[in-house]
Scaffold this motif. Structure first.
Motif: not given
Lengths: 796, 167
Positions: A22, A28, A35, A501, B45, B106-110, B112-113, B115, B145-146
C-alpha cells in the motif's frame, strides 16, 4: 517490493490483480499519519460534555456556575443555548423526506433526557483537562422517569413514550397487504418451519473515536472543519443545514481516519455542537470523543429480532417464505440507520424462493441511537442462514444438502427474487462448493462422528449470502474522479470518495496506472477535502471498488485518449500505432519516435497552438460515474468449524473458510484484508461483544474491560477461495465486498456452535454465545430427561 | 509546585527519541499527552485511555509501556522511544515496519504505531518466537480492521528477517 510480474499486450506493467503493497503504509507505520486529533489549529479550545446518568427523566436543575468559575473554562452551553441555533435539523443530503414526522434530533438535552449518556451541557476550556474539570463542576438534577429499554416492550400500551412529541414508539413500519396466494402455499406445503431469531446489540468500535475541529471566520463568514468521518461532503452539507449557511461557506477536510464501519457516516449531536460553539465564541473548538463516550453515546448497532416461516416440499425445497422484522433504533438514530427496508428486501438471498412476504417494525427505546454498521441489513442473513439449518434438522438432511437443493445456479440467471431484485451474475452455488471443498466438509463430518462418540462437542456452520455491493441509488448514485497531469508528467487523481482504511490511495492508483500505462510511483491519489475534490456521498455501501474505481477508470480512459490525440499530432503518426509505456507515448516499431508525458503537458498548457485542431488545452479530465445497475451483486460462502469445552461452554473457532466472488480483484491483499476484518468483527459480535443495558436503561459496557473485542489469541487463521466472475455493471468487472465479511460470519459461527451442541438436543436462538450462555444451554440439556448428555448414546 | 489555580506543576527532564526535553508539566499530564502535545509526536495514538487497546504503546528505557497509564512526571530521567524513533537513518523502515507493509498488516493505521512498537520490543526480547508466542505477545493490542491476519504474519516475517540479519 516488486510484485508486478504480469505484463499487458503493449509491454506495460499490469497492476490490477496484483498484491501491491500500500501507498498509505510508509506514513502510517512510522507514526506520520495525520488523524483529526493530530491537527493543530492556533488558539483552539477544547470541549467536554456533561452527560445524563439516567435513561429517561426531567431535568429539574442545571447549574453551570461552578463550571464557569473553574480555571481555564471559557464557556458553558446548555440545550437552551444551542438548540435554538439549529436552522434545519436534517442530517441528510436531501432534506425532509416524505410526510412523516422528522427523525428526532437535538444538539443537547433540553427539558428532559432520553437515554443514559445523552449530552446535557458542553464545557469549553483552554485544555481538555480543564474542560473535564469544568464538566465535573456542572450540577444537574434529573427526576428519573420509567424508561423503555427492551424493544419487545416498546410497543406495549403501557410503555412510556421515548419522544413525548410523538404519539408512540413506532419509528417505522412495513405492512404490505395480506398475500392469499402465499397463505395457500403454506396451507398446502408438506412442511412448515417457523422460528424466531434475535441478535444482540453490539457496535462498530473503530479504534479511532469520533472527533472534530471547527473554526469560524466571521469576516469571510466561513467555517473550516477537520472531522473524522466517512464522507467530508456529507459533513459539509449536514453542518451547513444545521447552521443555516450555504455549503460553499463550509470547508471540510477529512484527514487520515481510524476506521468507521458505518458509525462515521453521519454526525452525532456533539459533532454539531462544536461548529455552533466555534461560531458563538469566535474561537476554534475541538472535541475528541473518549472511549467511554464512544461506547455509551457514539451510537450502537444490530439489535434485531426476526420471525421466519418457510413452506417446504417433502424434499426440503422452499416454496414460500414469510419474515417479520423487529428493530431497535434507540432514541436518536443516525440518518439511514433503520435497516428494515433493506433487510426485508435482501432476505431471499442466494436461494430460489418463489413467493415471499415481509413485515417489519422499528421502535424507539430509551437507549443509545442506532447507526449503520458494516452490512447494516445483515440480520436477514443471520436469520435466513440459521433457518436453513433448522430446516435441515427438521427434515433430517445435512445443512449443506439443504442449501444445494435451494441455491440459485448459473442456469437460473438472470434471476429475479421474490422481493423484486435481479441477480445478473452471481456464483452462489460455486462458492458453496468451493468452501465445502476447502473445508473438507465430508471428511469433517466423518471426524465429527468419531469425536462425538468420544464425548467432544465439535460443529461446523455454513453461511451463504449475496451482498448488494456498489450501491448506486438515490444520494449514493454516483462518484467522480478528476485526472490531471502536471508539468513534470506526474499523474494526480482526485477522488470524490475517500478512504478511512479501505486502501483507496493504492487501489485507485492501480487502476489508473493500468489505464494510462504509468508506473504507480508516478501517480498520487488525493481525497477528502471538500474544497478540492468533487462531491461524493461518502465511503460506505461497499461502493468504492465499483463506483470510485469506475470513475477513475473512465477519467483515465479519457485522459489516455487525449494523450494519444496530442501525441499523434506531435509525432505525425496514427493514433492506432501509438502505445504508452512508462509515461511515454511511442510509435510501435519506431522506438525513436516518442514523447513523454512531461512534454505533452508542456504542449497542452503552454503551447496550445501545437495541439490538434479543436483539442481543449490542458491535461485534465473529469468523469462523474454511475454504474449500469443500482446494485452490483457479489456473493460468498463462509464455513466455520468450532469446538466447545463441555464444562466451561467456551467456544474455540478452529477453521474459518471464505469463498467469495467479488468479480475482478484489484488487489487480493486488500480483498482478503477486508474479508478478514469483517469476519473477525462477526466472530467478536457472536462470541464476545455485547452492549447490554440493565432494566433501568443503564449501559453496562462502557470500557474495553466490559466490551470485549477479539484479540490475536481468539482469531482463527482465515482461509480464502476466490472465484472471479466479472461484474457486468462496470468496465473493470469489479464487485464490492467490504461488508460481506461481517454479514456472513455471524451465522456461520452461530450454526457451528448449534451444530456442536445438537447431539444434546439443544439449540440457541440468541447471542452473544458467551461461555455462560453456552454452558447454560449444555446444562439445560443435562437436566432435561428427554435430552441425553452422553453423545455416545446419540450416535446411531 | 502548586499554582494559584490549584493545579500542581512539576519540572521534568527526559529523553525522547534521543533528544533531551526539559519541561514544566501538570502533575496529572499523561505521558501520552506530553508526547503528543508538548513534543509534537502525534504518532502515539490514544484509543481508549484506560490501558486496554495498546495504541499508545511506547518504549521507556527499552520496555514497552502504555503511555496513557503513565504520567509525564514518571518519565523523569528516562529514555522514551516513540514510533517516530524506530525508523533508521534516512527514514528507512525497521524490520517490523517493513513487514507490516509487506504483509498488509494495517488498514486504517490508527492502532499500527502501538503494534509496531510492541512488536519491536517483543522481538528484541525474543528474536525467535513460536506462532503461539507471537499471538500471546500481540494480544495486548487491539485492531478493528485487519482481523489480525496480516499483523500475525508481519511479526513472524519481521522475526525471520531479524534472524537472517544475524546470520
Amino acid at each position: 517490493m516488486s510484485p508486478i510480474e504480469a505484463v499487458d499486450a503493449a509491454g506495460g506493467a499490469r497492476y490490477v490483480g496484483q498484491r501491491v503493497a500500500r501507498s498509505e503504509d510508509a506514513r502510517m507505520v512510522t507514526g506520520h499519519g495525520t488523524y483529526v486529533d493530530d491537527v493543530v489549529v492556533p488558539g483552539v479550545l477544547h470541549a467536554a460534555f456533561v452527560r445524563s446518568g439516567v435513561a429517561s427523566g426531567t431535568i429539574t436543575n442545571l447549574d453551570v456556575q461552578g463550571a464557569l468559575a473553574t480555571p481555564g473554562v471559557r464557556a458553558v452551553y446548555s440545550g437552551a443555548d444551542l438548540n435554538k441555533l439549529v436552522v434545519e435539523p436534517w442530517l441528510d443530503y436531501e432534506g425532509p423526506l416524505g410526510a412523516g414526522p422528522a427523525r428526532p434530533f437535538r444538539v443537547l438535552a433540553e427539558g428532559d433526557v432520553r437515554f443514559a449518556g445523552e449530552a446535557i451541557a458542553m464545557v469549553i476550556a483552554d485544555s481538555r483537562y480543564a474542560a473535564e474539570d469544568g464538566a465535573e463542576a456542572v450540577i444537574v438534577d434529573v427526576e428519573a422517569r420509567r424508561a423503555v429499554v427492551r424493544m419487545a416492550d416498546a410497543l406495549l400500551d403501557s410503555a412510556p413514550v421515548v419522544h413525548p412529541e410523538r404519539s408512540g414508539n413506532l419509528a417505522g413500519e412495513i405492512a404490505p397487504p395480506p398475500d392469499a396466494e402465499l397463505d395457500a402455499i403454506f396451507a398446502a406445503a408438506a412442511h412448515v418451519v417457523t422460528e424466531t431469531f434475535s441478535q444482540h446489540r453490539y457496535a462498530c468500535v473503530p479504534m479511532e473515536t469520533r472527533g472534530i475541529v471547527a473554526s469560524w471566520d466571521p469576516y469571510k463568514e466561513h467555517l473550516s472543519v477537520h472531522a473524522s468521518t466517512q464522507g467530508p461532503h456529507g459533513v459539509r452539507t449536514q453542518i451547513a443545514r444545521v447552521m443555516g449557511i450555504g455549503d460553499h461557506q463550509v470547508r471540510v477536510v477529512m484527514p487520515d481516519v481510524g476506521g468507521g464501519f458505518g458509525q462515521k457516516m453521519f454526525l452525532v449531536p456533539e459533532e454539531i455542537a462544536v461548529p455552533l460553539a466555534a461560531r458563538l465564541l469566535g474561537r476554534p473548538v475541538k472535541w475528541i470523543e473518549d472511549r467511554r463516550e464512544n461506547l455509551m453515546s457514539g451510537q450502537h448497532a444490530r439489535e434485531d429480532e426476526v420471525t421466519v416461516s418457510f413452506a417446504l416440499d417433502g424434499d426440503g425445497v422452499i416454496l414460500g417464505a414469510k419474515a417479520d422484522f423487529l428493530e431497535n433504533v434507540g432514541s436518536f438514530p443516525a440518518g439511514g440507520s433503520s435497516s428494515i427496508r433493506f433487510s426485508s428486501m435482501v432476505f431471499p438471498g442466494p436461494y430460489r424462493i418463489p413467493r415471499y412476504r415481509a413485515t417489519a417494525r422499528a421502535v424507539f427505546t430509551n437507549t443509545n441511537g442506532r447507526c449503520s454498521y458494516r452490512g447494516p441489513w445483515m440480520v436477514e442473513t443471520v436469520a435466513r442462514e440459521q433457518m436453513m439449518d433448522r430446516v435441515a434438522a427438521k427434515l433430517g438432511l445435512d445443512p449443506l444438502e439443504v442449501r444445494r437443493r435451494n441455491v440459485i445456479v448459473g442456469g437460473d440467471l438472470p434471476y429475479k427474487t421474490a422481493a423484486g431484485l435481479t441477480y445478473d451474475q452471481i456464483s452462489a452455488a460455486e462458492t458453496l462448493e468451493q468452501a465445502a471443498s476447502i473445508a473438507g466438509y465430508d471428511a469433517f463430518r466423518s471426524e465429527q462422528a468419531a469425536k462425538r462418540a468420544a464425548g467432544r462437542l465439535v460443529g461446523v456452520g455454513i453461511s451463504l449470502f449475496t451482498e448488494p455491493s456498489g450501491i448506486a441509488a438515490g444520494t449514493l448514485s454516483t462518484e467522480a474522479a478528476t485526472v490531471r497531469i502536471g508539468f513534470n508528467g506526474h499523474v494526480e487523481v482526485v477522488t470524490s470518495s475517500a478512504s478511512h482504511g479501505q486502501s483507496l490511495e493504492t487501489t485507485i492508483a492501480q487502476v489508473v496506472a493500468d489505464e494510462l500505462g504509468v508506473d504507480m510511483a508516478d501517480i498520487t491519489v488525493s481525497q477528502g477535502d471538500t474544497q478540492s475534490t468533487p462531491y461524493g456521498p461518502g465511503t460506505g455501501g461497499s461502493r468504492s471498488a465499483v463506483l470510485s474505481s469506475g470513475a477513475a477508470r473512465e477519467a483515465s480512459q479519457a485522459m489516455r485518449a487525449k494523450l494519444l490525440r496530442i501525441a499523434a499530432h506531435r509525432l505525425e503518426a496514427a493514433e492506432e500505432d501509438l502505445r504508452i509505456v512508462d509515461s511515454t507515448v511511442s510509435v510501435a516499431g519506431t522506438p525513436s519516435a516518442h514523447v513523454g508525458f512531461a512534454e505533452l503537458a508542456r504542449l497542452a498548457y503552454s503551447a496550445p497552438d501545437a495541439l490538434p485542431e479543436g483539442e481543449e488545452p490542458g491535461l485534465q479530465t473529469h468523469v462523474r460515474y454511475r454504474p449500469s445497475s443500482p446494485f452490483t451483486w457479489s456473493n460468498a460462502c463462509h464455513i466455520c468449524t468450532c469446538e466447545i469445552d463441555p464444562k466451561t461452554g467456551k467456544v474455540t473457532v478452529d477453521r474459518y473458510i471464505v469463498s467469495e466472488d467479488c468479480g475482478v480483484m484489484i488487489n487480493p491483499n486488500v480483498v482478503e484484508g477486508q474479508i478478514a476484518g469483517g469476519v473477525v468483527q462477526g466472530i467478536g459480535g457472536v462470541l464476545y461483544e455485547q452492549m447490554p443495558y440493565d432494566e433501568d436503561g443503564n449501559p453496562l459496557a462502557t470500557t474495553f474491560v466490559d466490551y470485549l473485542l477479539p484479540t490475536t489469541t481468539e482469531v482463527p487463521l482465515i482461509e480464502y477461495g476466490h472465484i472471479e466472475t466479472p461484474a457486468p455493471t462496470n468496465k473493470g468487472g469489479h464487485k464490492g465486498l467490504g461488508e460481506g465479511g461481517a454479514i456472513g460470519s455471524p451465522p456461520a459461527v452461530i450454526n457451528a456452535v448449534n451444530d456442536a451442541i445438537a447431539p444434546l438436543g439443544v439449540c440457541i436462538n440468541a447471542q452473544p454465545l458467551t461461555p455462560e450462555a453456552v454452558a447454560r444451554a449444555i446444562s439445560s440439556a443435562a437436566s432435561t430427561p428427554t435430552h441425553r448428555l452422553s453423545p455416545a448414546e446419540e450416535t446411531p | 509546585m502548586p499554582e494559584a489555580s490549584g493545579v500542581t506543576t512539576v519540572a521534568i527532564q527526559c529523553s525522547v527519541n534521543g533528544a533531551r526535553y526539559t519541561a514544566t508539566v501538570e502533575a496529572r499530564l499523561t505521558l501520552a499527552d506530553f508526547l503528543r502535545e508538548r513534543c509534537g509526536l502525534t504518532g502515539t495514538h490514544l484509543g481508549c485511555e484506560h490501558g486496554v487497546c495498546g495504541a499508545c504503546t511506547v518504549l521507556v528505557d527499552g520496555r514497552a509501556v502504555r503511555s496513557c497509564l503513565m504520567f509525564a512526571v514518571q518519565a523523569q530521567g528516562r529514555e522514551v522511544t516513540t514510533v517516530e524513533g524506530l525508523a533508521g537513518p534516512g527514514g528507512a523502515l525497521n524490520a517490523v515496519q517493513e513487514a507490516f507493509r509487506s504483509e498488509h498488516g494495517l488498514q486504517c493505521g490508527f492502532c499500527t504505531p502501538g503494534f509496531v512498537v510492541a512488536a519491536t520490543a517483543f522481538l528484541a526480547d525474543n528474536p525467535d518466537p513460536s506462532e503461539a508466542e507471537i499471538r500471546e505477545a500481540m494480544s495486548g493490542n487491539l485492531c478493528r480492521c485487519t482481523g489480525y491476519q496480516g499483523i500475525l504474519r508481519a511479526v513472524a516475517v519481521a522475526a525471520a528477517a531479524g534472524r537472517e540479519e544475524l546470520k
